[in-house]
Motif scaffolding. Sequence first.
Motif, PDB file in Angstrom:
ATOM      1  N   PRO A   1      35.960 -10.480 -25.088  1.00  0.00           N
ATOM      2  CA  PRO A   1      36.225 -11.290 -25.597  1.00  0.00           C
ATOM      3  C   PRO A   1      36.398 -12.655 -24.577  1.00  0.00           C
ATOM      4  O   PRO A   1      36.707 -11.813 -23.316  1.00  0.00           O
ATOM      5  CB  PRO A   1      38.159 -11.251 -25.560  1.00  0.00           C
ATOM      6  N   LYS A   2      35.998 -13.456 -24.699  1.00  0.00           N
ATOM      7  CA  LYS A   2      37.115 -14.688 -23.786  1.00  0.00           C
ATOM      8  C   LYS A   2      37.692 -15.322 -23.687  1.00  0.00           C
ATOM      9  O   LYS A   2      38.513 -15.536 -24.794  1.00  0.00           O
ATOM     10  CB  LYS A   2      35.274 -15.526 -23.483  1.00  0.00           C
ATOM     11  N   GLY A   3      38.249 -15.444 -22.629  1.00  0.00           N
ATOM     12  CA  GLY A   3      39.966 -16.884 -22.789  1.00  0.00           C
ATOM     13  C   GLY A   3      39.413 -17.886 -22.898  1.00  0.00           C
ATOM     14  O   GLY A   3      39.259 -18.625 -21.329  1.00  0.00           O
ATOM     15  N   VAL A   4      39.728 -18.522 -23.914  1.00  0.00           N
ATOM     16  CA  VAL A   4      39.509 -19.835 -24.263  1.00  0.00           C
ATOM     17  C   VAL A   4      40.748 -20.570 -23.272  1.00  0.00           C
ATOM     18  O   VAL A   4      42.420 -19.913 -24.703  1.00  0.00           O
ATOM     19  CB  VAL A   4      38.642 -19.787 -25.681  1.00  0.00           C
ATOM     20  N   VAL A   5      41.066 -21.527 -22.733  1.00  0.00           N
ATOM     21  CA  VAL A   5      42.176 -22.448 -22.614  1.00  0.00           C
ATOM     22  C   VAL A   5      41.753 -23.708 -22.760  1.00  0.00           C
ATOM     23  O   VAL A   5      40.557 -24.118 -22.974  1.00  0.00           O
ATOM     24  CB  VAL A   5      42.465 -22.522 -20.761  1.00  0.00           C
ATOM     25  N   HIS A   6      42.632 -24.699 -24.079  1.00  0.00           N
ATOM     26  CA  HIS A   6      43.073 -25.849 -24.238  1.00  0.00           C
ATOM     27  C   HIS A   6      44.166 -26.406 -23.283  1.00  0.00           C
ATOM     28  O   HIS A   6      45.076 -25.739 -23.377  1.00  0.00           O
ATOM     29  CB  HIS A   6      43.372 -25.257 -25.916  1.00  0.00           C
ATOM     30  N   SER A   7      44.042 -27.477 -23.232  1.00  0.00           N
ATOM     31  CA  SER A   7      44.749 -28.841 -22.914  1.00  0.00           C
ATOM     32  C   SER A   7      45.615 -29.027 -24.519  1.00  0.00           C
ATOM     33  O   SER A   7      45.392 -28.728 -25.369  1.00  0.00           O
ATOM     34  CB  SER A   7      44.190 -29.590 -22.574  1.00  0.00           C
ATOM     35  N   HIS A   8      46.856 -29.620 -24.057  1.00  0.00           N
ATOM     36  CA  HIS A   8      48.164 -30.394 -24.867  1.00  0.00           C
ATOM     37  C   HIS A   8      47.493 -31.614 -25.587  1.00  0.00           C
ATOM     38  O   HIS A   8      47.004 -31.400 -26.676  1.00  0.00           O
ATOM     39  CB  HIS A   8      49.062 -31.232 -23.805  1.00  0.00           C
TER      40      HIS A   8
ATOM     41  N   PRO B   1      33.277 -18.718 -14.873  1.00  0.00           N
ATOM     42  CA  PRO B   1      32.869 -20.230 -14.919  1.00  0.00           C
ATOM     43  C   PRO B   1      31.505 -19.976 -15.100  1.00  0.00           C
ATOM     44  O   PRO B   1      30.853 -21.115 -15.435  1.00  0.00           O
ATOM     45  CB  PRO B   1      33.213 -20.675 -13.269  1.00  0.00           C
ATOM     46  N   ASN B   2      30.330 -18.753 -15.035  1.00  0.00           N
ATOM     47  CA  ASN B   2      29.572 -19.001 -15.482  1.00  0.00           C
ATOM     48  C   ASN B   2      29.828 -18.936 -16.994  1.00  0.00           C
ATOM     49  O   ASN B   2      28.668 -19.342 -17.809  1.00  0.00           O
ATOM     50  CB  ASN B   2      29.164 -17.327 -14.990  1.00  0.00           C
ATOM     51  N   ALA B   3      30.412 -18.174 -18.142  1.00  0.00           N
ATOM     52  CA  ALA B   3      30.543 -18.262 -19.289  1.00  0.00           C
ATOM     53  C   ALA B   3      30.900 -20.121 -19.303  1.00  0.00           C
ATOM     54  O   ALA B   3      30.033 -20.260 -20.551  1.00  0.00           O
ATOM     55  CB  ALA B   3      31.589 -17.251 -19.651  1.00  0.00           C
ATOM     56  N   THR B   4      31.429 -20.197 -18.869  1.00  0.00           N
ATOM     57  CA  THR B   4      31.540 -21.830 -19.204  1.00  0.00           C
ATOM     58  C   THR B   4      31.093 -22.622 -18.628  1.00  0.00           C
ATOM     59  O   THR B   4      30.395 -23.569 -19.690  1.00  0.00           O
ATOM     60  CB  THR B   4      32.909 -22.127 -18.024  1.00  0.00           C
ATOM     61  N   ASN B   5      29.915 -22.404 -17.761  1.00  0.00           N
ATOM     62  CA  ASN B   5      28.972 -23.383 -17.428  1.00  0.00           C
ATOM     63  C   ASN B   5      27.610 -23.505 -18.840  1.00  0.00           C
ATOM     64  O   ASN B   5      26.898 -24.526 -18.702  1.00  0.00           O
ATOM     65  CB  ASN B   5      28.143 -23.159 -16.330  1.00  0.00           C
ATOM     66  N   LYS B   6      27.431 -21.898 -18.968  1.00  0.00           N
ATOM     67  CA  LYS B   6      26.948 -21.293 -20.083  1.00  0.00           C
ATOM     68  C   LYS B   6      26.699 -22.515 -21.330  1.00  0.00           C
ATOM     69  O   LYS B   6      25.286 -22.382 -21.504  1.00  0.00           O
ATOM     70  CB  LYS B   6      26.648 -19.939 -20.077  1.00  0.00           C
ATOM     71  N   CYS B   7      27.847 -22.459 -21.675  1.00  0.00           N
ATOM     72  CA  CYS B   7      28.145 -23.049 -22.890  1.00  0.00           C
ATOM     73  C   CYS B   7      28.663 -24.887 -22.860  1.00  0.00           C
ATOM     74  O   CYS B   7      29.049 -25.713 -24.127  1.00  0.00           O
ATOM     75  CB  CYS B   7      29.623 -22.770 -23.823  1.00  0.00           C
ATOM     76  N   MET B   8      29.034 -25.451 -21.908  1.00  0.00           N
ATOM     77  CA  MET B   8      29.327 -26.505 -21.803  1.00  0.00           C
ATOM     78  C   MET B   8      28.370 -27.363 -20.493  1.00  0.00           C
ATOM     79  O   MET B   8      28.471 -27.589 -19.629  1.00  0.00           O
ATOM     80  CB  MET B   8      30.612 -26.507 -20.792  1.00  0.00           C
ATOM     81  N   LYS B   9      27.821 -28.297 -21.560  1.00  0.00           N
ATOM     82  CA  LYS B   9      26.648 -29.259 -20.843  1.00  0.00           C
ATOM     83  C   LYS B   9      26.908 -30.479 -20.194  1.00  0.00           C
ATOM     84  O   LYS B   9      28.364 -30.686 -20.848  1.00  0.00           O
ATOM     85  CB  LYS B   9      25.427 -29.298 -21.880  1.00  0.00           C
ATOM     86  N   GLU B  10      25.910 -30.728 -20.188  1.00  0.00           N
ATOM     87  CA  GLU B  10      26.192 -32.813 -19.722  1.00  0.00           C
ATOM     88  C   GLU B  10      27.010 -33.482 -20.738  1.00  0.00           C
ATOM     89  O   GLU B  10      26.997 -33.107 -21.639  1.00  0.00           O
ATOM     90  CB  GLU B  10      24.863 -33.129 -19.025  1.00  0.00           C
TER      91      GLU B  10
END
Lengths: 485, 485
Positions: B128-135, B335-344
């Motif tokens: 499991p990865k912890g997904v954070v969403h904004s308002h 941050p590693n998992a984040t950078n892996k899927c969030m691209k330019e």
Amino acid sequence: MYEIQFGVPMSGAILNCINTRLDARTVSVLLRHCEPKLLFVDTLSQSLALEAISLFPPNKSPPLLVLIQDDQDDAGGSNSSLSTVDSRFCCTYESLVEKGNPNFKWIRPKSEWSPIVLNYTSGTTSSPKGVVHSHRGIFTMTVDSLIDWEVPKQPVYLWTLPMFHANGWSFTWGMAAIGGTNVCVRKFDASTVYSLIKKHGVTHMCGAPVVLNMLSNSPEIKPLPNPVQILTAGAPPPAAVLSRTESLGFVVSHGYGLTETGGLVVSCAWKREWNKLPATERARLKARQGVRTIGMTEADVVDPESGLSVKRDGSTLGEIVLRGASVMLGYLKDPNATNKCMKENGWFYTGDVGVMHSDGYMEIKDRSKDVIISGGENLSSVEVESVLYNHPAINEAAVVARPDEYWGETPCAFVSLKNELTQKPSEQDIIQYCRAKLPHYMVPKTVVFKEELPKTSTGKIQKFALRDMAKAMGPSSSSSRLSRM
Amino acid sequence: MYEIQFGVPMSGAILNCINTRLDARTVSVLLRHCEPKLLFVDTLSQSLALEAISLFPPNKSPPLLVLIQDDQDDAGGSNSSLSTVDSRFCCTYESLVEKGNPNFKWIRPKSEWSPIVLNYTSGTTSSPKGVVHSHRGIFTMTVDSLIDWEVPKQPVYLWTLPMFHANGWSFTWGMAAIGGTNVCVRKFDASTVYSLIKKHGVTHMCGAPVVLNMLSNSPEIKPLPNPVQILTAGAPPPAAVLSRTESLGFVVSHGYGLTETGGLVVSCAWKREWNKLPATERARLKARQGVRTIGMTEADVVDPESGLSVKRDGSTLGEIVLRGASVMLGYLKDPNATNKCMKENGWFYTGDVGVMHSDGYMEIKDRSKDVIISGGENLSSVEVESVLYNHPAINEAAVVARPDEYWGETPCAFVSLKNELTQKPSEQDIIQYCRAKLPHYMVPKTVVFKEELPKTSTGKIQKFALRDMAKAMGPSSSSSRLSRM
């Protein structure tokens, strides 16, 4: 007109839809104010546009003119009609589109706060002001209205509300978002509306209360093939008009907004249990403007002096204030007007006067300028109008202040009567009718009969014109001192 | 649980709904990862929570525990039940609320980008990865879903989709926005669902395809008092299950989203003209994930190497990528998992494999990890499963890779059979059935019969567990070399 709502912003430009019912002088003033590079002109508005341009002073360069030719104009062969294009137009819309690059990449706004549209206010109370909205504000308004009106996908939408009126309360974009069919009309009357509903299976339409009045007062009423959703706003709908329209099979929703909010941001959210109430009570509830839509952060009625919320008693008057995502960026080139209505923490002061009911639904009582102050009492012209609209002979009614030496002001009613009357009421008949239903100080002291009331291009009654007429009549007679008792 | 969706953000805190079907060890890991100050525990999950807390190491301080007592628990008198509260709880939810300050002013987020919610992924393919969403992201997702599913005001919503699963695809907030009635259930089976629909006049519900399968395969099917809208996502729904469910009077909408998008952001927007097509063709079209919702900026299928859009031919596989307002801020402390899927440019790489059809509708073919590579051919397990679901004896099916010395991998099918069968098919029967409908290389070389397939708490089949079983079986037999021909 509909395509331009998309093409102009996608090309990186700012859209401004000009009210085609304005006179050439006003159009010219607006064009010189906003300085467009390109002006798309519908065939029907050719002379208006050319006259407006001719009023430009020599040192001001006018926009390039592009002529939008109607399909019907082309019926006789496009070549012949093209040759008739006035040389002051640089090209036709179709030829411009044909020359376009199909691989053109849309120009993205620099920021979501970049302007997308400029809309001039219709000027019920003052000279037109240029309202500027951001991409972000318009997006929020668009989705907000779809949810609030519960519009399902693939609706059939009849354009009884002009697109130049705040982009049809943002439904130009809303209809595209849900795959709607747009049924466009240049002009319409009740007969046209009823036949278009039948022909196209219209499911949705918008309009000021004057449109409801037209549809429900017409001798050409035809049974609806299916219930038609109709969203009204722009002026408080008289309860009698609401009742009549609903009895024909229209489902009326009622909301409130201003050019400055891009669309309707307060909505008379209907509770299912209210359907059990008698028709007059339902109409009374539906005539209220309501509660904020979910796209808005806050909507309130406040004391203009203290800024505090008024009592939720349905009678204390205050100013309607709004805060939320779709409030305009400001007025074009008019920081004074902007600062006057845009206050701290993003509050927008509407200039509309209302009350807050105990259930949290707000109701407009008047535009600030429409409040009549008689003997120190603030008197809501809208309340008097509601009573007048219930009179069986009255078609339209508007109440304004008439100067009075003793009371300061007294209510003066302008009314138009229904066509098919066998017996017309007198001024005294109408005053008597009001006496039975209103406190004495609210009863009109003067009743003026008109063939038709003056209206703005968006169907709102022009109270300032009536106010001028009332002033020109001179002070009301001293008998009003007695009738006040 | 429902109240907390509002109370926690309004108090300025960040909400995290923990999956109550997880084991104590995993819950403990999640709690130590996100370090909550307060943990609300439902009566039914008391032992799970207490065990998870007991696994905290001495140097880690656990959250304060608040017990949510069910109304039904209180039936015998609240005093007696309060006295039974385990001393490890600091108080009950009701007593906490009672002690609250009714004049408490909601704490506004510092910015619209401030986090509102943390949701752990259900972990079909990894830990499991912890997904954070904004308002802001959640607001956009919420209104987007209401428009896309065309939810009218005052719906009656049955919670067959757990709130801990991405806040019920953001419908926790959505239902409040439109005055919905929430019918909450802790556990359910087909019989419960059918009786709740009747009792409460349910109009809307959501669920993974496994819920559709349950409802349409049950011996307890009851006629629906009114059409019930059911929104499905989370796995590609087999066409056979779609057909069966719709024949019962459910109106199935199909969408696609991930925990990382906060809800459904791709939707199989239904065209009215498709209603005229035969049922199997309708089901084929509806099984496609569809087009972006209006809250999203772009959705595409791209070649993972070049990043370019794949051909719109319905067969070229690529990775599904998304860009828009409701994409998460990132993974908590990863941050590693984040950078892996969030691209330019804000592109989110989903890890899902799909195709783009010629009409611009996308269709998932597999999770990246679910693609079976047999003899160098990429083989979509979902396509094989669609065929298996059409077999009259099969209840559920999942296909994973089984190692093979020659081919690298071969498809291995796990199936459960329907209950009421008089004659059960053999492995060879099912392989023969598939041969008639699939290219040889896609036909399962192995069929394993199970009473029930392992599932995540949200009803998705746990392919990783099946993959482990397939691996444990060892390489498939050499006869597969011949069957490939």
